[in-house]
Design a protein around this motif. Sequence first.
Motif, short mmCIF file in Angstrom:
data_model
loop_
_atom_site.label_atom_id
_atom_site.label_comp_id
_atom_site.label_asym_id
_atom_site.label_seq_id
_atom_site.Cartn_x
_atom_site.Cartn_y
_atom_site.Cartn_z
N THR A 1 7.14 -3.65 -4.64
CA THR A 1 6.81 -4.05 -3.26
C THR A 1 7.82 -5.08 -2.77
O THR A 1 8.20 -5.10 -1.59
CB THR A 1 5.39 -4.64 -3.20
OG1 THR A 1 4.45 -3.63 -3.57
CG2 THR A 1 5.07 -5.14 -1.79
N SER B 1 2.30 1.80 -3.41
CA SER B 1 1.25 2.35 -4.29
C SER B 1 1.04 3.84 -4.04
O SER B 1 0.88 4.62 -4.98
CB SER B 1 -0.06 1.58 -4.07
OG SER B 1 -1.08 2.10 -4.88
N GLU B 2 1.03 4.25 -2.76
CA GLU B 2 0.85 5.66 -2.41
C GLU B 2 1.96 6.53 -2.98
O GLU B 2 1.74 7.71 -3.31
CB GLU B 2 0.79 5.83 -0.89
CG GLU B 2 -0.50 5.32 -0.26
CD GLU B 2 -0.51 5.53 1.25
OE1 GLU B 2 0.11 6.52 1.70
OE2 GLU B 2 -1.10 4.70 1.96
N GLU C 1 0.83 -1.21 0.00
CA GLU C 1 0.00 0.00 0.00
C GLU C 1 0.87 1.26 0.00
O GLU C 1 0.57 2.24 -0.68
CB GLU C 1 -0.91 0.00 1.23
CG GLU C 1 -1.98 -1.10 1.20
CD GLU C 1 -2.79 -1.15 2.48
OE1 GLU C 1 -2.59 -0.27 3.34
OE2 GLU C 1 -3.63 -2.07 2.62
#
Length: 338
Positions: free
Chosen positions: A210, A201-202, A198
Amino acid sequence: MEMIGVLWALLAGVMLGLYALPEKYTKDFKYENTWGLFFILTMFVVPVIASIVLLGGFDVFGMVDSSIIWKMAVASVLWGTGVMMWGKAINHIGLSLGFSLFIGTVILVGSVIPFFVAGLPATNVFGTIMAGLVVVLAGVVMNGKAGLAREQDEKDAGKERDESKGSMLKGIIIAVVGGLLATGFSFANAVGAGPLGEAVSELGLDAWKTAVAVMFPIFISGGIVMGLYFIQQLSQKKLWGDFNTPRLIPNFFLIFIMAFFHYAASAMFAFAASKLGASGNTVGYAIFNASCVITAIMSGIVVGEWKSASSKAKGFLYAGLACMVVGIVIIAVGNGLG
């Protein structure tokens, strides 16, 4: 795109299967010199460079709860100890057995660890994965028998085993125990992949990166254990002076290749999985692990590890390889059902 993913998964597996091969060509270094330098490079130098180049720095790690990082770190200490034992096992029993026994054990235990984190999957998924694990277990047992048979063949041929390597049985035990401990990587990944994904992605980074974010705390934490161990060993055995050799630069180059291959293989697999889409963690998983084991076994044969082995010992080896490849594919199919 899928063919590109297949090729990257295949290349990643080949790189992991070959990573330890340069160790056979270092000169004037003891085991502690070679593997101590290797772990410094692969656990600290390469991950730091990769994080700066691919993640743009270390901001991503400040975006997740610190408890996540700590859980990953604790599990990674076990993984680091296991990988250290893997290097020792390769020194004892060679590339072929060292890889197949270690990777086989990692697959056996690592495949079920995510179940303890995320819960049991559907019955058909769980049943298929367990069936695959049974086949992999048969492969691990076959490879163990191959090693013991090879040792007996060498004795029958009057070939004395290098006493510094210890018995074949000792090497097999080290590989299996190392594989058990190395499943800490699977736990750390299961805990950290979601939150770090996450954060990646941000930051607007590609999803496959990742894996780079996950590997950083794992490698650094595991590397601390290895670093302390080899510092103690080099000091106790008075081996620091062995770095002062005309072979230092060639040895460093060979060991850096080992470190790069070892680290890059995991990142390349993550990239391959992203290119394979929905089948990335199933088809990619099978290609990556199968090609790794096949490459390691074939490279061990090429460099002469099995030249004194009988057809019986080689038969066990090939049967074990076949079982592991089939088992890996069954596990991948089971994951795909989910």
